[in-house]
Design a protein around this motif. Structure first.
Motif, PDB file in Angstrom:
ATOM      1  N   TRP A 176       0.822  -1.205   0.000  1.00  0.00           N
ATOM      2  CA  TRP A 176       0.000   0.000   0.000  1.00  0.00           C
ATOM      3  C   TRP A 176       0.861   1.262   0.000  1.00  0.00           C
ATOM      4  CZ3 TRP A 176      -4.915   0.002  -1.116  1.00  0.00           C
ATOM      5  CH2 TRP A 176      -5.737  -1.065  -0.759  1.00  0.00           C
ATOM      6  N   GLN A 177       0.414   2.288  -0.716  1.00  0.00           N
ATOM      7  CA  GLN A 177       0.989   3.616  -0.551  1.00  0.00           C
ATOM      8  C   GLN A 177       0.709   4.067   0.881  1.00  0.00           C
ATOM      9  OE1 GLN A 177      -0.576   6.412  -3.391  1.00  0.00           O
ATOM     10  NE2 GLN A 177       1.035   7.919  -3.035  1.00  0.00           N
ATOM     11  N   PRO A 178       1.594   4.824   1.507  1.00  0.00           N
ATOM     12  CA  PRO A 178       1.402   5.183   2.910  1.00  0.00           C
ATOM     13  C   PRO A 178       0.064   5.824   3.246  1.00  0.00           C
ATOM     14  CG  PRO A 178       3.646   5.678   2.264  1.00  0.00           C
ATOM     15  CD  PRO A 178       2.936   5.246   1.022  1.00  0.00           C
ATOM     16  N   ASP A 179      -0.536   6.567   2.285  1.00  0.00           N
ATOM     17  CA  ASP A 179      -1.848   7.159   2.552  1.00  0.00           C
ATOM     18  C   ASP A 179      -3.005   6.259   2.122  1.00  0.00           C
ATOM     19  OD1 ASP A 179      -1.784   7.330  -0.188  1.00  0.00           O
ATOM     20  OD2 ASP A 179      -1.815   9.520  -0.281  1.00  0.00           O
ATOM     21  N   GLY A 180      -2.705   5.072   1.595  1.00  0.00           N
ATOM     22  CA  GLY A 180      -3.736   4.123   1.218  1.00  0.00           C
ATOM     23  C   GLY A 180      -4.451   4.425  -0.082  1.00  0.00           C
ATOM     24  N   GLU A 181      -4.000   5.440  -0.826  1.00  0.00           N
ATOM     25  CA  GLU A 181      -4.691   5.827  -2.051  1.00  0.00           C
ATOM     26  C   GLU A 181      -4.393   4.884  -3.210  1.00  0.00           C
ATOM     27  OE1 GLU A 181      -7.035   8.317  -2.388  1.00  0.00           O
ATOM     28  OE2 GLU A 181      -6.845   8.105  -0.213  1.00  0.00           O
ATOM     29  N   ARG A 182      -3.228   4.256  -3.203  1.00  0.00           N
ATOM     30  CA  ARG A 182      -2.832   3.378  -4.301  1.00  0.00           C
ATOM     31  C   ARG A 182      -2.212   2.091  -3.751  1.00  0.00           C
ATOM     32  NH1 ARG A 182      -1.236   8.566  -5.459  1.00  0.00           N
ATOM     33  NH2 ARG A 182      -2.052   9.525  -7.380  1.00  0.00           N
ATOM     34  N   LEU A 183      -2.243   1.063  -4.597  1.00  0.00           N
ATOM     35  CA  LEU A 183      -1.642  -0.222  -4.260  1.00  0.00           C
ATOM     36  C   LEU A 183      -0.682  -0.610  -5.379  1.00  0.00           C
ATOM     37  CD1 LEU A 183      -1.723  -2.728  -2.301  1.00  0.00           C
ATOM     38  CD2 LEU A 183      -3.395  -3.706  -3.899  1.00  0.00           C
ATOM     39  N   ALA A 184       0.564  -0.933  -5.023  1.00  0.00           N
ATOM     40  CA  ALA A 184       1.564  -1.357  -6.008  1.00  0.00           C
ATOM     41  C   ALA A 184       1.691  -2.880  -5.974  1.00  0.00           C
ATOM     42  CB  ALA A 184       2.918  -0.718  -5.704  1.00  0.00           C
ATOM     43  N   ARG A 193       6.887  -8.739 -17.328  1.00  0.00           N
ATOM     44  CA  ARG A 193       7.259  -8.136 -16.044  1.00  0.00           C
ATOM     45  C   ARG A 193       6.840  -6.666 -16.011  1.00  0.00           C
ATOM     46  NH1 ARG A 193      10.986 -11.379 -13.299  1.00  0.00           N
ATOM     47  NH2 ARG A 193      12.058 -12.923 -14.597  1.00  0.00           N
ATOM     48  N   SER A 194       6.303  -6.264 -14.853  1.00  0.00           N
ATOM     49  CA  SER A 194       5.933  -4.859 -14.691  1.00  0.00           C
ATOM     50  C   SER A 194       5.631  -4.591 -13.226  1.00  0.00           C
ATOM     51  CB  SER A 194       4.703  -4.507 -15.550  1.00  0.00           C
ATOM     52  OG  SER A 194       3.568  -5.222 -15.092  1.00  0.00           O
ATOM     53  N   LEU A 195       5.551  -3.314 -12.901  1.00  0.00           N
ATOM     54  CA  LEU A 195       5.091  -2.880 -11.589  1.00  0.00           C
ATOM     55  C   LEU A 195       3.796  -2.118 -11.823  1.00  0.00           C
ATOM     56  CD1 LEU A 195       5.593  -2.647  -8.547  1.00  0.00           C
ATOM     57  CD2 LEU A 195       6.816  -0.510  -8.985  1.00  0.00           C
ATOM     58  N   ASP A 196       2.672  -2.678 -11.373  1.00  0.00           N
ATOM     59  CA  ASP A 196       1.359  -2.093 -11.620  1.00  0.00           C
ATOM     60  C   ASP A 196       0.891  -1.274 -10.427  1.00  0.00           C
ATOM     61  OD1 ASP A 196       1.432  -3.366 -14.021  1.00  0.00           O
ATOM     62  OD2 ASP A 196      -0.018  -4.932 -13.493  1.00  0.00           O
ATOM     63  N   ILE A 197       0.320  -0.115 -10.720  1.00  0.00           N
ATOM     64  CA  ILE A 197      -0.223   0.772  -9.685  1.00  0.00           C
ATOM     65  C   ILE A 197      -1.744   0.769  -9.821  1.00  0.00           C
ATOM     66  CG2 ILE A 197      -0.134   3.054  -8.654  1.00  0.00           C
ATOM     67  CD1 ILE A 197       2.579   1.618  -8.747  1.00  0.00           C
ATOM     68  N   LEU A 198      -2.439   0.357  -8.760  1.00  0.00           N
ATOM     69  CA  LEU A 198      -3.893   0.272  -8.770  1.00  0.00           C
ATOM     70  C   LEU A 198      -4.516   1.374  -7.929  1.00  0.00           C
ATOM     71  CD1 LEU A 198      -4.500  -3.570  -8.221  1.00  0.00           C
ATOM     72  CD2 LEU A 198      -3.861  -2.363 -10.317  1.00  0.00           C
ATOM     73  N   ASN A 199      -5.733   1.784  -8.300  1.00  0.00           N
ATOM     74  CA  ASN A 199      -6.536   2.677  -7.478  1.00  0.00           C
ATOM     75  C   ASN A 199      -6.960   1.923  -6.221  1.00  0.00           C
ATOM     76  OD1 ASN A 199      -9.186   3.751  -6.458  1.00  0.00           O
ATOM     77  ND2 ASN A 199      -8.822   5.284  -8.039  1.00  0.00           N
ATOM     78  N   GLY A 200      -6.685   2.495  -5.054  1.00  0.00           N
ATOM     79  CA  GLY A 200      -6.975   1.798  -3.803  1.00  0.00           C
ATOM     80  C   GLY A 200      -8.446   1.562  -3.556  1.00  0.00           C
ATOM     81  N   ASP A 201      -9.323   2.410  -4.104  1.00  0.00           N
ATOM     82  CA  ASP A 201     -10.765   2.268  -3.908  1.00  0.00           C
ATOM     83  C   ASP A 201     -11.382   1.223  -4.813  1.00  0.00           C
ATOM     84  OD1 ASP A 201     -10.997   4.261  -1.918  1.00  0.00           O
ATOM     85  OD2 ASP A 201     -11.078   5.841  -3.439  1.00  0.00           O
ATOM     86  N   THR A 202     -10.978   1.210  -6.088  1.00  0.00           N
ATOM     87  CA  THR A 202     -11.665   0.407  -7.094  1.00  0.00           C
ATOM     88  C   THR A 202     -10.838  -0.747  -7.655  1.00  0.00           C
ATOM     89  OG1 THR A 202     -10.908   1.803  -8.927  1.00  0.00           O
ATOM     90  CG2 THR A 202     -12.928   2.479  -7.781  1.00  0.00           C
ATOM     91  N   GLY A 203      -9.523  -0.717  -7.480  1.00  0.00           N
ATOM     92  CA  GLY A 203      -8.662  -1.725  -8.078  1.00  0.00           C
ATOM     93  C   GLY A 203      -8.337  -1.449  -9.534  1.00  0.00           C
TER      94      GLY A 203
END
Length: 281
Positions: A176-184, A193-203
């Motif tokens: 989780w991003q420290p403020d919980g807004e995004r998930l890596a 291979r990749s690093l995906d960034i998701l919206n913390g509310d909706t995925g």
């Protein structure tokens, strides 16, 4: 039979002092009958849980002997509690218990002030791999086995809502991003291979950062930046814009930021290296 005095003490390391919060004598115990008690403090040390094998009680720091809520786990079947955790708001308590007779794991949440059972999830025969609270939210990621992979559900601790879920393998990491807004989430498929960034509310997938090898990553504590380490270089990406902030040839492990976000620490060759202001704060 033997007698046992069970105590809970809180130590103040800076002042080298301690306070005795709990002392209870119990007799008539056999060698194998000593209770296995666990304690879990809130972040501000205002409350503490006392967990026995099948029950949890919540006690205020000021009057520890008085429980504000008590509840028993496994009302229908005998269970053993093996995990207790406060939600980020500290209004909800999460417990994980195991029923060995039924090979069943229970994940339950409870209102702190009343002991009311909010949600109950029973997993059979799978076990719970991990619980990860979303920062500043009373939702958590529940990771359980799914054949040879794992399924991760974001679950509302109070209403059992499930906004989204995803499948991961054993070696995939998500943070989780420290403020919980995004998930890596690291996608470790050799073909993609990749690093995906998701919206913390909706995925929802917000950003996908390609990679040619396994990477380590860590979030900046303040800015919308993520630090990607390959072992030979470190790249910092702004996840809001997708722009690369900087990329430098720094050999070592995953870079970790100081709490104020001005220093980056990397472990390399048996030594700890600190870079100050690797980028402008």
């Amino acid at each position: 039979a033997q007698c046992l005095t069970h105590m809970l003490e809180q130590w103040n390391i800076a002042e080298n002092t301690k306070n005795l919060y709990w002392e209870e004598g119990m007799c008539g115990l056999t060698d194998s009958g000593f209770p296995n008690w666990h304690f879990e403090w809130t972040q501000d040390l205002s409350y503490v849980t006392r967990t026995t094998e099948s029950a949890v009680s919540i006690h205020p720091e000021s009057t520890y002997n008085e429980a504000i809520a008590e509840f028993e786990i496994g009302s229908f079947f005998p269970t053993i509690i093996n995990f207790v955790s406060w939600s980020p708001s500290e209004s909800v308590l999460l417990t994980i218990s195991r029923n060995p007779d039924r090979d069943e794991t229970g994940v339950e949440t409870w209102y702190v002030t009343t002991g009311e059972n909010l949600i109950s999830i029973f997993i059979y025969p799978s076990s719970v791999e991990s619980i990860t609270w979303r920062p500043y939210h009373d939702t958590f990621l529940l990771k359980t086995e799914l054949d040879s992979d794992y399924i991760v559900n974001l679950i509302g601790a109070q209403d059992f809502s499930i906004p989204y879920k995803f499948i991961v393998t054993d070696n995939q990491t998500y943070v989780w991003q420290p403020d919980g807004e995004r998930l890596a989430i690291e996608q470790a498929d050799p073909e993609n291979r990749s690093l995906d960034i998701l919206n913390g509310d909706t995925g929802e997938l917000l950003l996908s950062i390609p990679s040619t090898q396994d990477v380590g990553f860590s979030w900046h504590p303040i800015k919308d930046w993520i630090t990607i380490s390959t072992g030979t270089d470190i790249t910092i990406v702004d996840v809001e814009t997708g722009d690369m902030i900087t990329s430098q040839a720094i050999t070592g492990g995953v870079g970790k930021w100081s709490p104020d976000g001005t220093k980056l620490v990397v472990y390399r060759g048996g030594r700890i290296h600190v870079w100050e202001y690797i980028v402008n704060p």
